[in-house]
Enzyme design. Sequence first.
Site, PDB file in Angstrom:
ATOM      1  N   TYR A  10       0.832  -1.200   0.000  1.00  0.00           N
ATOM      2  CA  TYR A  10       0.000   0.000   0.000  1.00  0.00           C
ATOM      3  C   TYR A  10       0.873   1.259   0.000  1.00  0.00           C
ATOM      4  CZ  TYR A  10      -3.790   3.141   1.539  1.00  0.00           C
ATOM      5  OH  TYR A  10      -4.715   4.160   1.638  1.00  0.00           O
ATOM      6  N   PHE A  18     -14.244  -0.291  16.617  1.00  0.00           N
ATOM      7  CA  PHE A  18     -14.672   0.064  17.979  1.00  0.00           C
ATOM      8  C   PHE A  18     -16.191   0.261  18.044  1.00  0.00           C
ATOM      9  CE2 PHE A  18     -10.339   2.046  19.452  1.00  0.00           C
ATOM     10  CZ  PHE A  18      -9.801   0.767  19.528  1.00  0.00           C
ATOM     11  N   GLN A  41      -0.487   4.846  20.851  1.00  0.00           N
ATOM     12  CA  GLN A  41      -0.223   5.375  19.507  1.00  0.00           C
ATOM     13  C   GLN A  41      -1.333   6.368  19.146  1.00  0.00           C
ATOM     14  OE1 GLN A  41      -1.446   2.332  20.148  1.00  0.00           O
ATOM     15  NE2 GLN A  41      -2.252   1.286  18.364  1.00  0.00           N
ATOM     16  N   THR A  42      -1.015   7.341  18.299  1.00  0.00           N
ATOM     17  CA  THR A  42      -1.998   8.378  18.002  1.00  0.00           C
ATOM     18  C   THR A  42      -2.407   8.362  16.526  1.00  0.00           C
ATOM     19  OG1 THR A  42      -0.419  10.094  17.359  1.00  0.00           O
ATOM     20  CG2 THR A  42      -0.915   9.888  19.714  1.00  0.00           C
ATOM     21  N   GLN A  46       2.642   7.510  15.615  1.00  0.00           N
ATOM     22  CA  GLN A  46       1.853   8.740  15.705  1.00  0.00           C
ATOM     23  C   GLN A  46       1.606   9.273  14.315  1.00  0.00           C
ATOM     24  OE1 GLN A  46       4.207  11.333  18.168  1.00  0.00           O
ATOM     25  NE2 GLN A  46       5.766  11.613  16.620  1.00  0.00           N
ATOM     26  N   ARG A  47       0.506   9.969  14.179  1.00  0.00           N
ATOM     27  CA  ARG A  47       0.212  10.544  12.879  1.00  0.00           C
ATOM     28  C   ARG A  47      -0.697  11.758  13.055  1.00  0.00           C
ATOM     29  NH1 ARG A  47      -2.373   6.622   9.622  1.00  0.00           N
ATOM     30  NH2 ARG A  47      -0.499   5.505   9.077  1.00  0.00           N
TER      31      ARG A  47
END
Length: 317
Positions: A149, A195, A213-214, A280-281
Amino acid sequence: MRISNRKRILITGGAGFLGSHLCERLLAEGNDVLCLDNFYSGTRDNVAHLLGHPHFELMRHDVTFPLYVEVDEIYNLACPASPVHYQRDPVQTTKTNVHGAINMLGLAKRTKAKIFQASTSEVYGDPELHPQPESYWGRVNPIGIRSCYDEGKRCAETLFFDYQRQHQVKIKVARIFNTYGPRMHPGDGRVVSNFIVQALRGEDLTIYGDGSQTRSFCFVDDLIEGLVRLMSSGDEVTGPINLGNPKEFTIRQLAETALRLVGGQSKLVYKPLPSDDPRQRQPDISLAKAVLNWQPQVQLEQGLDKTIDYFRRLLQA
Ligand code: NAD
Ligand code: UDP
Ligand code: UDP
């Protein structure tokens, strides 16, 4: 001879999550929309309500094969977006990104159509720079399970800029950050759909890793507005341009919020973190603000409420 002044717009991946919202938007603006999809991760159900519209056409086709149609604009969205879907047949994922881009760019070159590419924040890989501006070149593993990807999308960007330099094709490249909303596939494994569906079913919410993690989550209506603004900007605006919501959340915060909004007795459980999962992003959207006068309007809880309504109806049907 053309007898109508309507713009003829091709949307590849038009029966997917983002594509179906884009079809709706462009039809509402009075265009002719040709929605093309091979139904790998999208479904006819996403566009069933548009099938009777006189200016809408649905075509089953795989972008890895050539396509000869006459169009004014192309939005190239074809590509499974969730890790579960794109890792199921990774070779096909790379083919879709690379051969698909070549075919759609060839089509744009012949028809002189303007062409948009749905690129991704994944081109930044697991970034050392935070938040990520467009000038950052990224840190991508070329041989990992996400590479089909990430590298496929990077190669597609290369092709877009080479078709522009070599053949003067009019290009628009957006790097889209995590986007959510109604018509996400309930089984595609992405975190927001997982979720919500888990909470609605009373199942435990599966946090991968420790949940620190974000990610930054953009509601689909905001994103579509950004795509349309980019497409209608001047020819000098090629991108790449980040589109996403800069508000950053940990995955644990997202789980707690989704659970509170759905209600119920579910618990949070912790599962192993998949390999190459970015820590993180968060998008730096200064460029989109300056050039497109665009920024997201929908708050996470508002967007989650709409998404929860959608999944509640879907699960009851
Ligand atoms: P999606 O999986 O719901 O939609 C993709 C659509 O492309 C599906 O309908 C699928 O059947 C179709 N498709 C896949 N391979 C094809 C092929 N070879 N030929 C024709 N059609 C094909 O995903 P989405 O979330 O709507 O993503 C749309 C685009 O936006 C993708 O290119 C994705 O990489 C990009 N993007 C999405 C996000 C996000 O958070 N949703 C983030 C970054 C980039
Ligand atoms: N192509 C297409 N539709 C078109 C024009 C081209 O699908 O209307 C495909 C064709 O298969 C070709 C690819 O796009 O392989 C790239 O086209 P281009 O003209 O850049 O390359 P060439 O045909 O010279 O290989
Ligand atoms: N994730 C999670 N539980 C899930 C699905 C995903 O904790 O049920 C995590 C995943 O490991 C990642 C984040 O949520 O850190 C976002 O995952 P998603 O697949 O939605 O998107 P991407 O990793 O491509 O940003």
